[in-house]
Design a protein around this motif. Structure first.
Motif, PDB file in Angstrom:
ATOM      1  N   ILE B 227      35.209  37.387  48.205  1.00 26.91           N
ATOM      2  CA  ILE B 227      35.991  38.524  48.697  1.00 26.91           C
ATOM      3  C   ILE B 227      36.632  39.275  47.525  1.00 26.91           C
ATOM      4  O   ILE B 227      36.662  40.500  47.491  1.00 26.91           O
ATOM      5  N   VAL B 228      37.118  38.519  46.558  1.00 24.67           N
ATOM      6  CA  VAL B 228      37.731  39.161  45.396  1.00 24.67           C
ATOM      7  C   VAL B 228      36.705  40.027  44.669  1.00 24.67           C
ATOM      8  O   VAL B 228      36.977  41.155  44.266  1.00 24.67           O
ATOM      9  N   ARG B 229      35.493  39.509  44.552  1.00 24.14           N
ATOM     10  CA  ARG B 229      34.450  40.303  43.924  1.00 24.14           C
ATOM     11  C   ARG B 229      34.212  41.591  44.707  1.00 24.14           C
ATOM     12  O   ARG B 229      34.080  42.679  44.150  1.00 24.14           O
ATOM     13  N   SER B 230      34.198  41.438  46.012  1.00 21.73           N
ATOM     14  CA  SER B 230      33.970  42.600  46.863  1.00 21.73           C
ATOM     15  C   SER B 230      35.077  43.639  46.672  1.00 21.73           C
ATOM     16  O   SER B 230      34.818  44.840  46.561  1.00 21.73           O
ATOM     17  N   ILE B 231      36.309  43.173  46.580  1.00 22.81           N
ATOM     18  CA  ILE B 231      37.432  44.098  46.411  1.00 22.81           C
ATOM     19  C   ILE B 231      37.390  44.754  45.027  1.00 22.81           C
ATOM     20  O   ILE B 231      37.712  45.927  44.875  1.00 22.81           O
ATOM     21  N   ARG B 232      36.934  44.000  44.042  1.00 21.64           N
ATOM     22  CA  ARG B 232      36.839  44.584  42.696  1.00 21.64           C
ATOM     23  C   ARG B 232      35.849  45.736  42.633  1.00 21.64           C
ATOM     24  O   ARG B 232      35.933  46.579  41.755  1.00 21.64           O
ATOM     25  N   GLN B 233      34.904  45.740  43.549  1.00 21.29           N
ATOM     26  CA  GLN B 233      33.914  46.828  43.523  1.00 21.29           C
ATOM     27  C   GLN B 233      34.462  48.119  44.131  1.00 21.29           C
ATOM     28  O   GLN B 233      33.843  49.162  44.019  1.00 21.29           O
ATOM     29  N   MET B 234      35.601  48.011  44.819  1.00 23.80           N
ATOM     30  CA  MET B 234      36.177  49.232  45.384  1.00 23.80           C
ATOM     31  C   MET B 234      36.795  50.063  44.263  1.00 23.80           C
ATOM     32  O   MET B 234      37.097  49.558  43.200  1.00 23.80           O
ATOM     33  N   ASP B 235      36.987  51.328  44.569  1.00 23.17           N
ATOM     34  CA  ASP B 235      37.521  52.225  43.549  1.00 23.17           C
ATOM     35  C   ASP B 235      39.047  52.178  43.604  1.00 23.17           C
ATOM     36  O   ASP B 235      39.678  52.953  44.299  1.00 23.17           O
ATOM     37  N   LEU B 236      39.635  51.215  42.877  1.00 21.31           N
ATOM     38  CA  LEU B 236      41.078  50.995  42.962  1.00 21.31           C
ATOM     39  C   LEU B 236      41.770  51.351  41.655  1.00 21.31           C
ATOM     40  O   LEU B 236      41.149  51.440  40.617  1.00 21.31           O
ATOM     41  N   LYS B 237      43.088  51.529  41.755  1.00 23.74           N
ATOM     42  CA  LYS B 237      43.855  51.781  40.531  1.00 23.74           C
ATOM     43  C   LYS B 237      43.875  50.540  39.666  1.00 23.74           C
ATOM     44  O   LYS B 237      43.744  50.595  38.463  1.00 23.74           O
ATOM     45  N   LYS B 238      44.115  49.385  40.310  1.00 20.44           N
ATOM     46  CA  LYS B 238      44.106  48.156  39.541  1.00 20.44           C
ATOM     47  C   LYS B 238      43.384  47.070  40.317  1.00 20.44           C
ATOM     48  O   LYS B 238      43.860  46.632  41.353  1.00 20.44           O
ATOM     49  N   ALA B 239      42.258  46.650  39.786  1.00 19.60           N
ATOM     50  CA  ALA B 239      41.465  45.613  40.435  1.00 19.60           C
ATOM     51  C   ALA B 239      42.180  44.272  40.306  1.00 19.60           C
ATOM     52  O   ALA B 239      42.913  44.057  39.338  1.00 19.60           O
ATOM     53  N   PRO B 240      41.999  43.374  41.280  1.00 21.83           N
ATOM     54  CA  PRO B 240      42.659  42.061  41.180  1.00 21.83           C
ATOM     55  C   PRO B 240      42.116  41.253  40.003  1.00 21.83           C
ATOM     56  O   PRO B 240      40.913  41.232  39.764  1.00 21.83           O
ATOM     57  N   SER B 241      43.010  40.597  39.271  1.00 23.06           N
ATOM     58  CA  SER B 241      42.603  39.789  38.126  1.00 23.06           C
ATOM     59  C   SER B 241      42.395  38.346  38.570  1.00 23.06           C
ATOM     60  O   SER B 241      42.650  37.998  39.726  1.00 23.06           O
ATOM     61  N   VAL B 242      41.964  37.523  37.625  1.00 20.14           N
ATOM     62  CA  VAL B 242      41.793  36.109  37.942  1.00 20.14           C
ATOM     63  C   VAL B 242      43.139  35.482  38.298  1.00 20.14           C
ATOM     64  O   VAL B 242      43.236  34.694  39.241  1.00 20.14           O
ATOM     65  N   SER B 243      44.182  35.858  37.564  1.00 16.30           N
ATOM     66  CA  SER B 243      45.490  35.250  37.903  1.00 16.30           C
ATOM     67  C   SER B 243      45.887  35.613  39.328  1.00 16.30           C
ATOM     68  O   SER B 243      46.483  34.814  40.025  1.00 16.30           O
ATOM     69  N   GLU B 244      45.528  36.837  39.737  1.00 13.87           N
ATOM     70  CA  GLU B 244      45.886  37.218  41.102  1.00 13.87           C
ATOM     71  C   GLU B 244      45.056  36.478  42.146  1.00 13.87           C
ATOM     72  O   GLU B 244      45.561  36.139  43.215  1.00 13.87           O
ATOM     73  N   SER B 245      43.797  36.204  41.820  1.00 12.70           N
ATOM     74  CA  SER B 245      43.039  35.439  42.813  1.00 12.70           C
ATOM     75  C   SER B 245      43.556  34.011  42.891  1.00 12.70           C
ATOM     76  O   SER B 245      43.545  33.392  43.953  1.00 12.70           O
ATOM     77  N   ILE B 246      44.073  33.497  41.751  1.00 10.61           N
ATOM     78  CA  ILE B 246      44.699  32.166  41.785  1.00 10.61           C
ATOM     79  C   ILE B 246      45.964  32.199  42.661  1.00 10.61           C
ATOM     80  O   ILE B 246      46.174  31.332  43.515  1.00 10.61           O
ATOM     81  N   ASP B 247      46.774  33.232  42.455  1.00  8.94           N
ATOM     82  CA  ASP B 247      47.980  33.374  43.290  1.00  8.94           C
ATOM     83  C   ASP B 247      47.615  33.443  44.770  1.00  8.94           C
ATOM     84  O   ASP B 247      48.292  32.877  45.627  1.00  8.94           O
ATOM     85  N   TRP B 248      46.554  34.170  45.028  1.00  8.65           N
ATOM     86  CA  TRP B 248      46.128  34.338  46.423  1.00  8.65           C
ATOM     87  C   TRP B 248      45.731  32.983  47.012  1.00  8.65           C
ATOM     88  O   TRP B 248      46.139  32.628  48.116  1.00  8.65           O
ATOM     89  N   ALA B 249      44.966  32.219  46.228  1.00  4.97           N
ATOM     90  CA  ALA B 249      44.550  30.894  46.696  1.00  4.97           C
ATOM     91  C   ALA B 249      45.779  30.041  47.027  1.00  4.97           C
ATOM     92  O   ALA B 249      45.839  29.385  48.071  1.00  4.97           O
ATOM     93  N   ARG B 250      46.786  30.085  46.137  1.00  4.03           N
ATOM     94  CA  ARG B 250      48.002  29.280  46.383  1.00  4.03           C
ATOM     95  C   ARG B 250      48.700  29.741  47.655  1.00  4.03           C
ATOM     96  O   ARG B 250      49.156  28.923  48.448  1.00  4.03           O
ATOM     97  N   THR B 251      48.761  31.071  47.836  1.00  2.97           N
ATOM     98  CA  THR B 251      49.405  31.603  49.039  1.00  2.97           C
ATOM     99  C   THR B 251      48.682  31.109  50.289  1.00  2.97           C
ATOM    100  O   THR B 251      49.319  30.674  51.260  1.00  2.97           O
ATOM    101  N   LEU B 252      47.359  31.167  50.254  1.00  5.84           N
ATOM    102  CA  LEU B 252      46.584  30.778  51.431  1.00  5.84           C
ATOM    103  C   LEU B 252      46.799  29.304  51.756  1.00  5.84           C
ATOM    104  O   LEU B 252      46.889  28.904  52.915  1.00  5.84           O
ATOM    105  N   ILE B 253      46.923  28.491  50.705  1.00  3.65           N
ATOM    106  CA  ILE B 253      47.194  27.070  50.928  1.00  3.65           C
ATOM    107  C   ILE B 253      48.560  26.893  51.563  1.00  3.65           C
ATOM    108  O   ILE B 253      48.738  26.139  52.526  1.00  3.65           O
ATOM    109  N   ALA B 254      49.530  27.617  51.026  1.00  3.13           N
ATOM    110  CA  ALA B 254      50.883  27.522  51.575  1.00  3.13           C
ATOM    111  C   ALA B 254      50.913  27.932  53.039  1.00  3.13           C
ATOM    112  O   ALA B 254      51.692  27.412  53.827  1.00  3.13           O
ATOM    113  N   LEU B 255      50.039  28.876  53.394  1.00  2.55           N
ATOM    114  CA  LEU B 255      50.003  29.338  54.781  1.00  2.55           C
ATOM    115  C   LEU B 255      49.065  28.483  55.637  1.00  2.55           C
ATOM    116  O   LEU B 255      48.822  28.791  56.796  1.00  2.55           O
ATOM    117  N   ALA B 256      48.517  27.426  55.014  1.00  7.03           N
ATOM    118  CA  ALA B 256      47.596  26.526  55.716  1.00  7.03           C
ATOM    119  C   ALA B 256      46.389  27.246  56.310  1.00  7.03           C
ATOM    120  O   ALA B 256      45.914  26.936  57.398  1.00  7.03           O
TER     121      ALA B 256
END
Ligand SMILES: Nc1ncnc2c1ncn2[C@@H]1O[C@H](COP(=O)(O)OP(=O)(O)OP(=O)(O)O)[C@@H](O)[C@H]1O
Ligand SMILES: [Mg+2]
Lengths: 482, 289
Positions: B227-256
């Motif tokens: 999904i992160v790869r897919s979002i990076r292909q969009m025309d965005l001001k700032k594409a998600p970085s690896v640190s952000e995908s790590i943060d996202w993974a942690r958030t998803l775990i916290a949310l079970a």
């Protein structure tokens, strides 16, 4: 540590020659570094060799694409041939639109093995299958003067890649189980990626055969593409445009640093004899503290007028972006957009605004069309003179960007004369090559009469050169005269 | 510090050792790091934010068991913060305390090692044991400071008028990083090996996620990476970085969260994307049918 055998060093020399010919600046030192590096790596490992040469010879992301292309040609492996015995069908049979005696069954088999190797991510099997496909379907002929694209097109068409795509999608969708909207999107992207991988691999195989047939140098020459800074803005692909956009800010910052240095040199100026002697009175007449005549750093006040009609929109976008990135170099920068009338757009580009947002506002809000949406330089100049003419002073530098194609309407170039008389100088940036000027509805020379310079600007490099000249004290960029 | 420095005789072996300290290098990264070590040349690492440029230097230091010395660059960084400076306060105090001494003697005294504040560059050069010197975000300094850095990197020595020349006894392994907000000088680039790191492909990103967030289920890691790869292909001001995908993974775990669907993704996009306009754009793309 052993010295690499002669063939590889001469290959590297030829390769560096090709990089330079493609515009990549490779210095002597870097070539020597590359040679030294070969002594400490396993040159049999092709990927490692590629990474090594890239790290030593190429120092900018903008040049990596040119490097990749040249590497694939110069360090091409031998072509993959299909199974022995099938041979390469050439001649009239393969020439025809049909499959040249090839049964649909055979093609179907090929499709299956391509699909399977794509699904398994089995590169070896994929390359074998592609070797066979190119053998059978490309109609490749030695010495035939056609480009690789022709063979690529033929192979893909006769293979019917759409069928492979459909099958791929079916299998991948099945793997994901119950498909939500999101999964479908991901599957689509994966399919697109695999198909691109296939296309790329076919292209590589054809290239290998061309290299075998015509030699490295010849193939490399036909594949040379302009570097980002030399891409023609008017014919740029989407990928080119993205690369250009990424290149602008770093380039302008480097240019600004260079300008600051040159200004400092200039500012030191000439010795002010009188001032030095006056000072020397305090030291009993010994001129120990030489005084220099300080030159006022002249920063031009710029009015940028951009034709933003259809064909000129991309060009306007880049001149605007570049000029705004350089805005600290000017004492004032005002910008205007026009099609058949003009509107000031300065406020959209205020400090801190996002450039893309600003452009969107220009497109949506600027009032630039009163007639039919085709460029009319005459009416635009009239509107500019009427509404902003009184702001133009001998400190103002006017820059007009556009192709001067006036749709056979009255040029009213005497109005530009009036503007020029009030201003310090008028410059015109035209993205068309000079040989097109004054052809058809272009009235470039009518306007050129009033310009300090008319510059052909169709690449980032040309734009950079113009802005550099413009930003230096007292210099007046000399363009082409007609 | 451990004494067991693994012998690294190939790029593949280097990649393995890096993996042991939780850094996932692709073939290119491993090759260039290997080469830099063998040739004794600095690496200039360039690439978008959060692709692991800084982390590479840190991980190399960990891998070799070497000390990491970091020079964080910023606009206005100068010699006194990069190289060395004299400790004026301490010098003044000494002068006051020893006011009865001869000036010559005093001068020798106060311009000695004791009063020298070594900054990262000098520290790296003086180090008895080899270090990894990280010059982070070099594109932020002015061109003059860049010239100073270049000088130090060319000679690996520093001359201090009052003390003489200090040469490196062991060569630091140097990593420079840049976000390419400014083009660096040709001279500096010529001196370095160049490594451009872009976003990892989904397979490597999945591996990175699994090493950095060990409690992450493999399946979810795979989904996140795609999904992160897919979002990076969009025309965005700032594409998600690896640190952000790590943060996202942690958030998803916290949310079970166990499985991602459009709703979960759009609800948590703000962890991945920093601009409101990007969040809106991505939401629109993801919910479009
Ligand atoms: N290859 C990798 N292996 C393991 N972790 C990685 C890798 N790449 C990135 N990361 C993770 O991503 C985080 C961000 O990386 P890092 O801070 O090095 O990015 P950067 O490229 O220096 O970004 P910036 O330009 O913002 O400084 C790291 O802390 C690490 O957790
Ligand atoms: Mg960093």
């Amino acid at each position: 540590m052993t010295t690499p055998p002669a063939p590889i060093t001469s290959l590297i020399t030829a390769f560096v020659g090709e990089l330079r010919a493609a515009g990549v600046p490779v210095s002597m030192v870097e070539t020597i570094d590359a040679m030294r590096a070969l002594e400490v790596i396993d040159i049999g490992d092709r990927a490692g060799l590629k990474a090594t040469l890239a790290a030593t010879l190429v120092k900018s992301e903008r040049h990596l694409a040119a490097f990749d292309t040249a590497f694939e040609v110069f360090f091409a492996t031998a072509p993959r041939r299909g199974e022995e015995g099938r041979g390469t069908p050439t001649g009239p049979a393969a020439e025809g639109g049909g499959s040249g005696g090839l049964g649909e069954d055979e093609i179907e088999d090929l499709r299956r093995s391509l699909l399977q190797s794509l699904l398994d991510n089995d590169m070896e099997a994929l390359l074998d299958a592609i070797g066979e496909a190119v053998d059978l379907l490309s109609g490749f002929e030695r010495g035939r003067p056609v480009g690789g694209t022709y063979y690529l097109y033929r192979t893909l068409r006769r293979l019917d890649v759409d069928q492979i795509e459909t099958l791929l999608r079916e299998v991948l969708s099945g793997r994901e189980g119950e498909l939500g909207e999101l999964d479908r999107r991901l599957v689509d992207e994966e399919v697109a990626e695999r198909i691109e991988q296939l296309r790329q691999a076919v292209q590589d195989e054809i290239r290998r055969r061309l290299v075998e047939d015509r030699g490295r140098e010849a193939v490399a020459r036909t594949l040379r593409r302009p570097l980002t800074e030399d891409v023609d803005l008017m014919h740029a692909t989407r990928a080119d445009l993205e690369a250009l956009e990424d290149a602008i800010v770093p380039l302008t910052r480097k240019l600004a640093a260079r300008l600051a240095r040159r200004r400092r040199m200039l500012r030191r100026g000439r010795l002010d004899f009188r001032k030095t002697m006056r000072r020397s009175l305090a030291t009993g007449g010994v001129p120990i503290d030489p005084q220099f005549r300080v030159q006022k750093p002249h920063r031009p006040e710029v009015f940028l007028l951009c034709d933003i009609s259809g064909s000129m929109a991309t060009f306007a976008r880049f001149t605007l972006q570049f000029t705004y990135a350089m805005s600290t170099q000017f004492s004032k920068l005002r910008s205007f957009a026009f099609i058949d009338t003009v509107d000031e757009i300065t406020e959209f580009f205020g400090p801190g605004t996002d450039f893309t947002d600003a452009l969107a506002r220009v497109a949506a809000e600027a009032d630039v069309v009163h007639q039919d949406g085709h460029s009319d330089y005459g009416t635009s100049l009239a509107a500019f003179l009427e509404r902003y003419g009184r702001d133009v002073t001998p400190r103002s530098t006017i820059i007009i960007t556009g192709d001067a194609r006036n749709n056979y309407r009255p040029p009213q170039d005497e109005l530009l004369g009036e503007i020029a008389a009030k201003a310090r100088a008028v410059y015109w940036l035209n993205p068309e090559p000079p040989s097109y000027w004054d052809t058809g509805d272009s009235v470039m020379s009518r306007y050129a009469r009033w310009c300090e310079g008319v510059h052909e600007v169709r690449t980032l490099r040309q734009l950079e050169a113009f802005v550099e000249e413009l930003s230096l004290p007292r210099s007046r960029p000399r363009g082409r005269s007609l | 510090m451990t004494a067991t420095v693994p012998t690294i005789d190939s790029p593949a072996a280097l990649a393995d050792s890096l993996r042991k300290v939780d850094y996932l290098a692709d073939d290119r990264i491993a090759q260039v790091a290997f080469l830099a070590d063998r040739l004794g040349k600095p690496i200039l690492v360039e690439g978008p934010a959060g692709v692991g440029k800084t982390e590479l230097a840190k991980s190399l230091a960990r891998m070799w068991g070497r000390r990491l010395i970091r020079l964080q660059c910023y606009e206005g960084l100068d010699e006194s913060k990069a190289l060395y400076e004299w400790n004026y306060k301490k010098q003044l105090l000494r002068i006051q305390a020893d006011h009865d001494k001869e000036w010559d003697e005093l001068e020798d005294d106060i311009f000695s090692d004791e009063f020298l504040l070594a900054r990262p560059l000098l520290e790296a050069i003086r180090s008895e044991t080899p270090v990894v010197l990280l010059i982070d975000e070099i594109d932020r300094v002015e061109i003059e400071t860049e010239a100073l850095l270049l000088e130090v990197l060319s000679d690996f020595q520093v001359s201090i008028p009052e003390l003489g020349t200090i040469s490196a006894s062991t060569r630091p392994f140097v990593v420079l990083t840049s976000n390419n907000t400014r083009e660096l000088s040709e001279a500096l680039k010529r001196r370095c090996l160049f490594l451009h790191i872009s976003y990892p492909d989904p397979e490597r990103e999945q591996q990175i996620l699994l090493t950095r967030v060990p409690e992450l289920p493999e399946n979810l890691a795979r989904q996140i990476a795609r999904i992160v790869r897919s979002i990076r292909q969009m025309d965005l001001k700032k594409a998600p970085s690896v640190s952000e995908s790590i943060d996202w993974a942690r958030t998803l775990i916290a949310l079970a969260v166990e499985h991602l669907d459009t709703e979960v993704v759009t609800d948590t996009l703000h962890v991945l994307l920093k601009y409101q306009s990007d969040i809106e754009k991505a939401t629109a793309e993801l919910t479009r049918r």
